[in-house]
Design a protein around this motif. Structure first.
Motif, PDB file in Angstrom:
ATOM      1  N   ILE A  24     -93.431  -3.363  19.127  1.00  0.00           N
ATOM      2  CA  ILE A  24     -93.221  -2.945  20.514  1.00  0.00           C
ATOM      3  C   ILE A  24     -91.999  -2.029  20.561  1.00  0.00           C
ATOM      4  O   ILE A  24     -90.918  -2.405  20.104  1.00  0.00           O
ATOM      5  CB  ILE A  24     -93.007  -4.153  21.440  1.00  0.00           C
ATOM      6  N   THR A  25     -92.209  -0.854  21.091  1.00  0.00           N
ATOM      7  CA  THR A  25     -91.125   0.124  21.183  1.00  0.00           C
ATOM      8  C   THR A  25     -90.759   0.351  22.636  1.00  0.00           C
ATOM      9  O   THR A  25     -91.604   0.708  23.455  1.00  0.00           O
ATOM     10  CB  THR A  25     -91.537   1.464  20.543  1.00  0.00           C
ATOM     11  N   GLN A  26     -89.494   0.108  22.952  1.00  0.00           N
ATOM     12  CA  GLN A  26     -88.950   0.409  24.276  1.00  0.00           C
ATOM     13  C   GLN A  26     -87.746   1.321  24.110  1.00  0.00           C
ATOM     14  O   GLN A  26     -86.960   1.149  23.187  1.00  0.00           O
ATOM     15  CB  GLN A  26     -88.527  -0.879  24.995  1.00  0.00           C
ATOM     16  N   ASP A  27     -87.645   2.290  24.986  1.00  0.00           N
ATOM     17  CA  ASP A  27     -86.522   3.219  24.931  1.00  0.00           C
ATOM     18  C   ASP A  27     -85.221   2.429  25.042  1.00  0.00           C
ATOM     19  O   ASP A  27     -84.996   1.726  26.033  1.00  0.00           O
ATOM     20  CB  ASP A  27     -86.632   4.214  26.090  1.00  0.00           C
ATOM     21  N   PRO A  28     -84.370   2.499  24.032  1.00  0.00           N
ATOM     22  CA  PRO A  28     -83.131   1.718  24.082  1.00  0.00           C
ATOM     23  C   PRO A  28     -82.151   2.197  25.148  1.00  0.00           C
ATOM     24  O   PRO A  28     -81.251   1.470  25.549  1.00  0.00           O
ATOM     25  CB  PRO A  28     -82.546   1.908  22.679  1.00  0.00           C
ATOM     26  N   GLY A  29     -82.351   3.428  25.626  1.00  0.00           N
ATOM     27  CA  GLY A  29     -81.460   3.942  26.658  1.00  0.00           C
ATOM     28  C   GLY A  29     -81.770   3.326  28.008  1.00  0.00           C
ATOM     29  O   GLY A  29     -82.783   2.651  28.204  1.00  0.00           O
ATOM     30  N   SER A  30     -80.904   3.560  28.961  1.00  0.00           N
ATOM     31  CA  SER A  30     -81.101   3.008  30.297  1.00  0.00           C
ATOM     32  C   SER A  30     -81.971   3.935  31.131  1.00  0.00           C
ATOM     33  O   SER A  30     -82.041   5.139  30.900  1.00  0.00           O
ATOM     34  CB  SER A  30     -79.751   2.797  30.987  1.00  0.00           C
ATOM     35  N   VAL A  31     -82.666   3.334  32.088  1.00  0.00           N
ATOM     36  CA  VAL A  31     -83.500   4.078  33.027  1.00  0.00           C
ATOM     37  C   VAL A  31     -82.828   3.987  34.396  1.00  0.00           C
ATOM     38  O   VAL A  31     -82.426   2.908  34.820  1.00  0.00           O
ATOM     39  CB  VAL A  31     -84.921   3.494  33.088  1.00  0.00           C
ATOM     40  N   THR A  32     -82.716   5.126  35.074  1.00  0.00           N
ATOM     41  CA  THR A  32     -82.031   5.162  36.362  1.00  0.00           C
ATOM     42  C   THR A  32     -82.990   5.556  37.463  1.00  0.00           C
ATOM     43  O   THR A  32     -83.784   6.486  37.315  1.00  0.00           O
ATOM     44  CB  THR A  32     -80.852   6.161  36.325  1.00  0.00           C
TER      45      THR A  32
END
Length: 295
Positions: A24-32
Motif C-alpha cells: 500500500i502506497t500513500q503519499d508521505p507528504g501532507s495534504v492540505t
C-alpha cells in the motif's frame, strides 16, 4: 481424512507458487484543504489476495471508520467521501468534500482479506490539514443613495469571498418593519421577489448589487445584503446597510428661476429705455414746434 489432505494440498500449492505481498502506497507528504472545499487523499494497492480496502482516520482511541466499498458491520460511510476512480484495481484514492476543521488528522488506507476479514496491510498514512476560511465580509458602498419617484437606482453589494454554498438575500429595514425583497436564488418559504428588483450582474460569484425600477416614496429605507449557508441556511454575514432616499418629482430648479428673473429684468430695462427714447423725441419735437411758432 480426505478434507485434511485437501487443505494440505492447497497449502503446498500456495507455497510452491509463492505468496504475493500486498503493498500500500500513500503519499508521505501532507495534504492540505480549505474549509468548505474538497481534497483528494491518494492510495494505491498492489498484490495480495482479494479483499476490501477500508479508510480510517487516526489510530488508538481516536480511530474512526471513514469509507469502504463494503462497510464493516455497524459502520456506515461518511456521505462526504467517495472513491476517485470507480472500480479501479489498484487506485483506491478518496475524495472528501465539504471539509470541516475537525477533518484534520492522519488518514490510513488498509487492505483486508480472507473469510474472517483479517488486516493484511496498512499504508503509512497521509496527514490532512484543513485550513479555516477567511471571514466573509459584505461591503455595501456607498452607504446612501438617492432616487427619484418613478425612476431607478442601483444598491451595491460585494462579497469578499464566494463563501460556502448558500443564497444571498436582500431585505429592507430591520425589526418589525423588516421586509424580504430579492434573491437570485429561490426565495425563502412563503416569500417572493419584488418584480421591480433584479441583479445588476447576472450569475456573478461575488457581486450581488441590485437595480430597483419604478421607485415609489415608500421604497425609502435601509437595504441589507445578507449571506446564508448550510443545510438550515444560517446567516453568515450581513452588510452594514445602504440608506435609500426617494424624492418626489422635481420642481423647477433654482437655476431656471434665475434665468427667468434675468429675462424679465432685461425686458423691463429694454422697455424703460424705449420709453425714455420716445420721451426725448417728444421733447425735441415740442421745442421744434415752439421755434416754428415763434418765427
Amino acid at each position: 481424512m480426505e478434507r485434511g489432505l485437501l487443505v494440505s494440498l492447497v497449502i503446498l500449492v500456495c507455497s510452491s507458487r509463492g505468496v504475493s505481498l500486498t503493498i500500500i502506497t500513500q503519499d508521505p507528504g501532507s495534504v492540505t484543504g480549505t474549509e468548505e472545499g474538497e481534497v483528494t487523499v491518494p492510495c494505491s494497492v498492489t498484490g495480495g489476495p482479494a479483499g476490501q480496502v477500508r479508510w480510517y482516520r487516526d489510530t488508538g482511541s481516536g480511530r474512526q471508520y471513514l469509507y469502504s466499498a463494503a462497510p464493516p458491520p455497524n459502520e456506515r460511510n461518511d456521505p462526504r467521501v467517495s472513491v476517485v476512480h470507480q472500480n479501479h484495481a489498484t487506485d483506491l484514492s478518496i475524495r472528501i468534500v465539504n471539509l470541516i476543521l475537525s477533518d484534520s488528522g492522519m488518514y490510513y488506507c488498509e487492505k483486508y482479506g480472507g473469510i474472517d476479514v483479517t488486516l493484511i496491510a496498512r499504508g503509512s498514512g497521509s496527514r490532512l490539514s484543513v485550513q479555516a476560511l477567511p471571514p466573509l465580509i459584505i461591503t455595501q458602498d456607498p452607504d446612501s443613495v438617492t432616487g427619484t419617484e418613478e425612476g431607478e437606482v442601483t444598491v451595491r453589494c460585494t462579497l469578499s469571498t464566494v463563501g460556502p454554498p448558500g443564497p444571498v438575500r436582500w431585505y429592507r429595514d430591520t425589526g418589525s418593519g423588516r421586509q424580504y425583497l430579492y434573491s437570485p436564488s429561490p426565495p425563502p418559504p412563503n416569500e417572493r421577489n419584488d418584480p421591480r428588483v433584479s441583479q445588476v450582474h447576472q450569475h456573478h460569484a461575488t457581486d450581488f448589487s441590485i437595480r430597483i425600477v419604478n421607485l415609489t416614496l415608500s421604497d425609502s429605507g435601509m437595504y441589507y445584503c445578507e449571506k446564508y449557508g448550510g443545510f438550515v441556511e444560517t446567516l453568515i454575514a450581513r452588510g452594514s446597510g445602504t440608506r435609500l432616499s426617494v424624492r418626489g418629482e422635481e420642481a423647477p430648479c433654482s437655476s431656471n428661476l434665475f434665468l427667468v428673473s434675468v429675462f424679465l429684468l432685461v425686458k423691463l430695462a429694454l422697455l424703460a429705455a424705449i420709453n425714455a427714447f420716445l420721451f426725448v423725441l417728444l421733447k425735441l419735437e415740442q421745442r421744434r414746434l415752439k421755434r416754428v411758432d415763434a418765427e
